[in-house]
Design a protein around this motif. Structure first.
Motif, PDB file in Angstrom:
ATOM      1  N   ASN A   1       7.911 -22.531   1.861  1.00 28.57           N
ATOM      2  CA  ASN A   1       8.936 -22.956   0.906  1.00 28.57           C
ATOM      3  C   ASN A   1       8.563 -22.543  -0.521  1.00 28.57           C
ATOM      4  N   VAL A   2       7.329 -22.838  -0.930  1.00 27.78           N
ATOM      5  CA  VAL A   2       6.877 -22.535  -2.295  1.00 27.78           C
ATOM      6  C   VAL A   2       6.871 -21.021  -2.528  1.00 27.78           C
ATOM      7  N   LYS A   3       6.318 -20.274  -1.581  1.00 27.88           N
ATOM      8  CA  LYS A   3       6.266 -18.812  -1.727  1.00 27.88           C
ATOM      9  C   LYS A   3       7.665 -18.213  -1.727  1.00 27.88           C
ATOM     10  N   GLY A   4       8.538 -18.738  -0.866  1.00 29.72           N
ATOM     11  CA  GLY A   4       9.907 -18.240  -0.782  1.00 29.72           C
ATOM     12  C   GLY A   4      10.664 -18.459  -2.078  1.00 29.72           C
ATOM     13  N   LYS A   5      10.497 -19.646  -2.654  1.00 34.49           N
ATOM     14  CA  LYS A   5      11.179 -19.974  -3.913  1.00 34.49           C
ATOM     15  C   LYS A   5      10.714 -19.046  -5.032  1.00 34.49           C
ATOM     16  N   LYS A   6       9.409 -18.819  -5.104  1.00 34.00           N
ATOM     17  CA  LYS A   6       8.849 -17.950  -6.146  1.00 34.00           C
ATOM     18  C   LYS A   6       9.348 -16.505  -5.958  1.00 34.00           C
ATOM     19  N   LEU A   7       9.356 -16.066  -4.722  1.00 35.19           N
ATOM     20  CA  LEU A   7       9.801 -14.708  -4.421  1.00 35.19           C
ATOM     21  C   LEU A   7      11.282 -14.522  -4.765  1.00 35.19           C
ATOM     22  N   LYS A   8      12.107 -15.495  -4.409  1.00 33.77           N
ATOM     23  CA  LYS A   8      13.547 -15.407  -4.707  1.00 33.77           C
ATOM     24  C   LYS A   8      13.787 -15.378  -6.214  1.00 33.77           C
ATOM     25  N   LYS A   9      13.004 -16.145  -6.959  1.00 36.40           N
ATOM     26  CA  LYS A   9      13.123 -16.161  -8.420  1.00 36.40           C
ATOM     27  C   LYS A   9      12.771 -14.778  -8.985  1.00 36.40           C
ATOM     28  N   ARG A  10      11.700 -14.194  -8.463  1.00 34.31           N
ATOM     29  CA  ARG A  10      11.258 -12.866  -8.901  1.00 34.31           C
ATOM     30  C   ARG A  10      12.325 -11.818  -8.565  1.00 34.31           C
ATOM     31  N   LEU A  11      12.885 -11.913  -7.368  1.00 36.85           N
ATOM     32  CA  LEU A  11      13.932 -10.960  -6.953  1.00 36.85           C
ATOM     33  C   LEU A  11      15.162 -11.069  -7.849  1.00 36.85           C
ATOM     34  N   LYS A  12      15.544 -12.290  -8.189  1.00 36.80           N
ATOM     35  CA  LYS A  12      16.703 -12.505  -9.053  1.00 36.80           C
ATOM     36  C   LYS A  12      16.479 -11.846 -10.421  1.00 36.80           C
ATOM     37  N   ALA A  13      15.259 -12.014 -10.962  1.00 31.96           N
ATOM     38  CA  ALA A  13      14.928 -11.417 -12.258  1.00 31.96           C
ATOM     39  C   ALA A  13      14.986  -9.889 -12.173  1.00 31.96           C
ATOM     40  N   LEU A  14      14.443  -9.329 -11.102  1.00 32.66           N
ATOM     41  CA  LEU A  14      14.470  -7.870 -10.925  1.00 32.66           C
ATOM     42  C   LEU A  14      15.899  -7.358 -10.772  1.00 32.66           C
ATOM     43  N   GLU A  15      16.724  -8.116 -10.052  1.00 33.47           N
ATOM     44  CA  GLU A  15      18.124  -7.706  -9.871  1.00 33.47           C
ATOM     45  C   GLU A  15      18.875  -7.714 -11.205  1.00 33.47           C
ATOM     46  N   MET A  16      18.558  -8.660 -12.078  1.00 23.62           N
ATOM     47  CA  MET A  16      19.171  -8.672 -13.410  1.00 23.62           C
ATOM     48  C   MET A  16      18.735  -7.446 -14.209  1.00 23.62           C
ATOM     49  N   GLU A  17      17.423  -7.157 -14.158  1.00 23.46           N
ATOM     50  CA  GLU A  17      16.911  -5.966 -14.849  1.00 23.46           C
ATOM     51  C   GLU A  17      17.594  -4.709 -14.311  1.00 23.46           C
ATOM     52  N   LEU A  18      17.789  -4.682 -12.994  1.00 19.15           N
ATOM     53  CA  LEU A  18      18.429  -3.539 -12.338  1.00 19.15           C
ATOM     54  C   LEU A  18      19.855  -3.339 -12.861  1.00 19.15           C
ATOM     55  N   ARG A  19      20.630  -4.413 -12.943  1.00 20.41           N
ATOM     56  CA  ARG A  19      22.009  -4.316 -13.453  1.00 20.41           C
ATOM     57  C   ARG A  19      22.020  -3.801 -14.894  1.00 20.41           C
ATOM     58  N   ILE A  20      21.103  -4.282 -15.695  1.00 17.19           N
ATOM     59  CA  ILE A  20      21.024  -3.841 -17.096  1.00 17.19           C
ATOM     60  C   ILE A  20      20.705  -2.344 -17.151  1.00 17.19           C
TER      61      ILE A  20
ATOM     62  N   GLN B   1      14.574  -0.613  -7.837  1.00 18.41           N
ATOM     63  CA  GLN B   1      15.013  -0.657  -6.439  1.00 18.41           C
ATOM     64  C   GLN B   1      13.797  -0.633  -5.501  1.00 18.41           C
ATOM     65  N   GLY B   2      12.810   0.166  -5.872  1.00 20.30           N
ATOM     66  CA  GLY B   2      11.573   0.238  -5.079  1.00 20.30           C
ATOM     67  C   GLY B   2      10.836  -1.094  -5.074  1.00 20.30           C
ATOM     68  N   GLN B   3      10.735  -1.714  -6.256  1.00 27.19           N
ATOM     69  CA  GLN B   3      10.073  -3.020  -6.352  1.00 27.19           C
ATOM     70  C   GLN B   3      10.813  -4.074  -5.531  1.00 27.19           C
ATOM     71  N   ILE B   4      12.136  -4.060  -5.634  1.00 25.71           N
ATOM     72  CA  ILE B   4      12.951  -5.031  -4.895  1.00 25.71           C
ATOM     73  C   ILE B   4      12.766  -4.838  -3.388  1.00 25.71           C
ATOM     74  N   SER B   5      12.813  -3.602  -2.931  1.00 26.46           N
ATOM     75  CA  SER B   5      12.627  -3.311  -1.501  1.00 26.46           C
ATOM     76  C   SER B   5      11.263  -3.785  -1.025  1.00 26.46           C
ATOM     77  N   PHE B   6      10.244  -3.518  -1.827  1.00 26.34           N
ATOM     78  CA  PHE B   6       8.886  -3.921  -1.480  1.00 26.34           C
ATOM     79  C   PHE B   6       8.792  -5.445  -1.358  1.00 26.34           C
ATOM     80  N   LEU B   7       9.357  -6.165  -2.347  1.00 24.20           N
ATOM     81  CA  LEU B   7       9.303  -7.630  -2.327  1.00 24.20           C
ATOM     82  C   LEU B   7      10.069  -8.200  -1.132  1.00 24.20           C
TER      83      LEU B   7
END
Length: 140
Positions: free
Chosen positions: A91-110, A124-130
């Protein structure tokens, strides 16, 4: 009151010292989102004993009340401890990972809006890896 996965993990760590190595191996303090709990895990992981008397000398009043709260509100059968530890870690790792993915997706849109294609490709590479890492660890 429902305990967060981080609080539950703290309570399990303190209440069942025989499972402490499982918690330590499963999660590092850096992965704990709550700042106070992160500090507590750091102190607990570096402590040679989980005896409350010894811990009391290393913790401030607020930390002690957190520790007490996490153990008092614990209502788990001994047979369920290991499963609960694994669930909390996931649960803890999943929450942290989802938060990181959300931040990367925002950076990606920008980056896409700015037409910065190399940055888009890197993100995109970082997101795929995560995502792959999260799936492999069973947290996504």
């Amino acid at each position: 009151r429902v305990l967060s996965a981080e609080m539950l993990l703290l309570g399990l760590y303190l209440s069942y010292p025989e499972y402490a190595p499982l918690v330590k191996e499963g999660i590092s303090p850096a992965e704990i989102e709550d700042e106070k709990l992160r500090g507590l895990f750091k102190k607990l992981y570096s402590s040679s004993s989980l005896a409350l008397e010894e811990l009391a000398s290393k913790l401030d009043d607020h930390e002690l009340s957190i520790v007490t709260g996490s153990t008092i509100e614990l209502d788990i059968d001994r047979e369920e401890v290991e499963r609960n530890i694994h669930d909390c870690i996931r649960n803890v790792k999943g929450k942290k990972l989802k938060k990181r993915l959300k931040a990367l997706e925002m950076e990606l849109r920008i980056a896409e809006n700015r037409g910065e294609m190399q940055i888009v490709k890197d993100l995109q590479g970082q997101i795929s890896f995560l995502i792959k890492e999260g799936v492999d660890e069973g947290v996504l």
